[in-house]
Design an enzyme around this catalytic site. Structure first.
Site, PDB file in Angstrom:
ATOM      1  CG  ASN A   1     -11.246   5.216  15.681  1.00 15.63           C
ATOM      2  OD1 ASN A   1     -10.311   5.705  16.286  1.00 15.63           O
ATOM      3  ND2 ASN A   1     -11.141   4.786  14.432  1.00 15.63           N
TER       4      ASN A   1
ATOM      5  CG  HIS B   1      -6.308  -9.610  -0.810  1.00 20.00           C
ATOM      6  ND1 HIS B   1      -6.227  -9.350  -2.157  1.00 20.00           N
ATOM      7  CD2 HIS B   1      -5.296 -10.485  -0.547  1.00 20.00           C
ATOM      8  CE1 HIS B   1      -5.225 -10.031  -2.682  1.00 20.00           C
ATOM      9  NE2 HIS B   1      -4.631 -10.742  -1.715  1.00 20.00           N
TER      10      HIS B   1
ATOM     11  CD  GLU C   1      -5.543 -14.626  -2.345  1.00 17.40           C
ATOM     12  OE1 GLU C   1      -5.282 -15.368  -3.306  1.00 17.40           O
ATOM     13  OE2 GLU C   1      -4.866 -13.625  -2.030  1.00 17.40           O
TER      14      GLU C   1
ATOM     15  CD  GLU D   1      -2.150  -1.644  14.962  1.00 14.85           C
ATOM     16  OE1 GLU D   1      -2.404  -0.620  15.622  1.00 14.85           O
ATOM     17  OE2 GLU D   1      -1.150  -1.752  14.225  1.00 14.85           O
TER      18      GLU D   1
END
Length: 284
Positions: A45, A69, A115, A41
């Site tokens: 802003n 990460h 990663e 997600e």
């Protein structure tokens, strides 16, 4: 990844974007967006893109360490990393850097670490030049925790996760714990590949030895200033029943279902981060 849902909030001047792997080869291809594993997600802003001084904290710099990460597992590790490098993205760690030749860390546009790990042994993919993003997995999210025993108990007993893999690194002074839902995973397999590399939606907890003995030690949760990482999210079958269960377990709430205007979403305070709770197939 593909954009599988967008929730605009113009009145509050932010939008939410939900991304996941959604090819026919994806683990939860075609499922409702709340009934998947391995979703990212993104929160935007309004106006931050026009502010030259705006930046997030990525969770890996002192004194604001906490979130570590995201991790993507790929079909052919060397080819996947070359594709990212050819696209001009910067690396925190290339495959050739350091002693760990089987993982890389690429930086996203905000400086978050991603990663990259392989689903096959390196020797099988070293001469492969192609990579197919349809086979990629959003493998795990890494959070640092102060006390492994307290955190493991919380995620197993309260959140109902299973411990799927443990990686102990005494010489380096840290352990890794991989948790998730669904079937158990083998601790190790003969070809040397991470046994949970083909999974989606796992949680990796990183515990650095000794932090549990420091009464003043705490990690940055990403929601206090400076902001960055926001929360992990658990989707549940029955939202009211799940929240009643959490209440019985004595959780600390950031937001109950009855708080505020959003009655179909709750937030639990974890050991060092916030956990969003919403129902499967319910709009949050």
């Amino acid at each position: 990844m593909k954009l599988i849902n967008k929730l605009p909030n113009p009145d509050n001047k932010f939008d939410l974007y939900f991304l996941a792997y959604d090819s026919p080869k994806a683990v939860s291809h075609g499922n409702h967006w709340t009934d998947r594993e391995g979703i990212i997600e993104l929160t935007h802003n309004y106006g931050t893109e026009d502010d030259p001084n705006y930046k997030i904290t990525n969770g890996n710099t002192d004194p604001f360490k906490g979130f570590g990460h995201l991790c993507i597992s790929v079909d052919n590790l060397q080819a996947a990393c070359q594709r990212l490098e050819d696209a001009g993205y910067k690396f925190q760690k290339k495959l050739t850097d350091g002693r760990m030749k089987h993982i890389a860390f690429v930086l996203d546009p905000d400086g978050y670490w991603v990663e990259v790990i392989g689903q096959k042994p390196l020797e099988q993919t070293e001469n492969v030049k192609e990579t197919n993003t349809d086979t990629y997995r959003m493998n795990h999210t890494m959070l640092r925790v102060k006390d492994k025993d307290v955190s493991l108990n919380f995620y197993k007993d309260v959140m109902g996760m299973k411990l799927k893999r443990t990686s102990e690194n005494p010489n380096a002074g840290f352990n890794l714990y991989f948790l998730g839902y669904g079937a158990d995973a083998p601790e190790q397999i003969a070809n040397g590949v991470n046994p949970v590399a083909d999974s989606e939606g796992l949680l990796e907890l990183t515990w650095n030895y000794g932090t549990e003995r420091d009464a003043n030690f705490k990690y940055h949760n990403g929601n206090d200033e400076p902001q960055g990482f926001g929360h992990i999210c658990i989707s549940v079958d029955d939202l009211d029943a799940a929240c009643a269960r959490f209440e019985d377990k004595g959780v600390n709430w950031k937001k109950r279902l009855t708080d505020g205007r959003m009655k179909n979403i709750a937030f639990v305070l974890g050991m060092s981060h916030i956990i969003c709770i919403h129902g499967t197939k319910l709009m949050s």
